[in-house]
Design a protein around this motif. Structure first.
Motif, mmCIF file in Angstrom:
data_model
loop_
_atom_site.group_PDB
_atom_site.id
_atom_site.type_symbol
_atom_site.label_atom_id
_atom_site.label_comp_id
_atom_site.label_asym_id
_atom_site.label_seq_id
_atom_site.Cartn_x
_atom_site.Cartn_y
_atom_site.Cartn_z
ATOM 1 N N ASP A 1 0.849 -1.185 0.000
ATOM 2 C CA ASP A 1 0.000 0.000 0.000
ATOM 3 C C ASP A 1 0.889 1.241 0.000
ATOM 4 O O ASP A 1 2.083 1.166 0.306
ATOM 5 C CB ASP A 1 -0.899 0.000 1.240
ATOM 6 N N SER A 2 0.309 2.375 -0.375
ATOM 7 C CA SER A 2 1.021 3.649 -0.321
ATOM 8 C C SER A 2 0.889 4.214 1.083
ATOM 9 O O SER A 2 -0.213 4.539 1.536
ATOM 10 C CB SER A 2 0.437 4.625 -1.350
ATOM 11 N N ASN A 3 2.043 4.322 1.779
ATOM 12 C CA ASN A 3 2.036 4.748 3.174
ATOM 13 C C ASN A 3 2.441 6.217 3.303
ATOM 14 O O ASN A 3 3.543 6.591 2.871
ATOM 15 C CB ASN A 3 3.028 3.910 3.986
#
Length: 279
Positions: free
Chosen positions: A25-27
């Protein structure tokens, strides 16, 4: 103390999540850029501890190389014996978890492959004029073996990673010190217990073994004894570079004639101080 370090220097790109790291995921978080590389990091910490250090590494032919060379000049690391190449500068990309530990990393160290045995032949006289030489396993197996067979000074080695640790098997009998972490020690020996892994590495020829265990400290084993040196407590901060500082402290202490136990303590102190200085 005059010490030569032969190994990698690269640009570090470090990512830190703002909360719990979510895989795939994009954190949201922060990204830092700074000079790095196992060889360079050890060289910088040796300088901070008072040693005179030359770094034999491979430089790219780009703006990143000029930036890295500038950092070395500022910190006092001599690059007069480094190799200039036409390849891109080495780069290291690391994603940390919410505790500051490495979650995953990718390193592009192709330029270091240009440090061939032929190139090292031109530099061995210089290496042998010093008091000791630190190697990292970014070097090819052929280059590591060439240096080991021609070195007249004590050799200290950092395996770098589980994959690259496989390169060092043939030179273990030549080493004054090997400093793996727990995973690297297990990859080299098949032993998951640090006591057994250290004993196996010494049986394969390494004179001293220091296995870094993160917050649990370092397990040390040498001709004069073995045991665990506890880590000095730290706040919750990123731990990148702790092992490199540990290696620097151990190296300088042993070259100064200290015991294996005292060298482990010096390494833990160097690691602690380096992490606090990075805040």
């Amino acid at each position: 103390m005059n010490i030569t370090v032969v190994g990698g220097m690269n640009l570090d790109l470090l990512g830190f999540p703002g909360g719990v790291l979510l895989p795939r995921d994009s954190n949201p978080g922060s990204i830092q850029m700074r000079p790095g590389g196992v060889g360079r990091n050890i060289a910088a910490r040796l300088i901070a501890l008072g040693a005179k250090v030359s770094l034999i590494t491979a430089l790219g032919n780009d703006d990143q190389a000029r930036m890295l060379a500038g950092f070395c000049r500022e910190s006092g690391i001599d690059l007069s014996h480094a190799l200039e190449t036409a390849l891109p500068s080495p780069c290291y990309l690391c994603i940390h978890d919410e505790k500051g530990d490495m979650a995953v990393a990718i390193s592009d160290m192709q330029a270091v492959d240009q440090l061939t045995p032929a190139k090292m032949e031109q530099r061995m006289d210089f290496i042998n004029q010093g008091d000791g030489c630190v190697l990292d396993a970014n070097l090819s197996p052929e280059t590591l073996l060439y240096i080991a067979r021609h070195a007249k000074v004590p050799l200290f080695l950092d395996p770098v990673s589980c994959v690259k640790a496989q390169r060092v098997r043939e030179i273990l009998p030549y080493l004054a010190v090997i400093k793996p972490n727990r995973l690297e020690a297990a990859a080299l020996t098949g032993e998951n217990q640090v006591e057994k892994a250290a004993a196996a590495l010494r049986a394969l020829g390494a004179r001293h073994v220091f296995i870094s265990m993160g917050a649990d400290g370092v397990y040390y084993s040498g001709p004069d004894g073995m045991g665990i040196c506890p880590a000095i407590p730290l706040p919750a901060i990123p731990l990148t570079g702790a092992g490199d500082a540990l290696m620097a402290g151990v190296t300088l202490a042993l070259l100064e004639g200290k015991s294996t136990k005292d060298a482990a303590a010096a390494g833990c102190r160097a690691s602690h101080d380096a992490l606090l200085a990075a805040l």
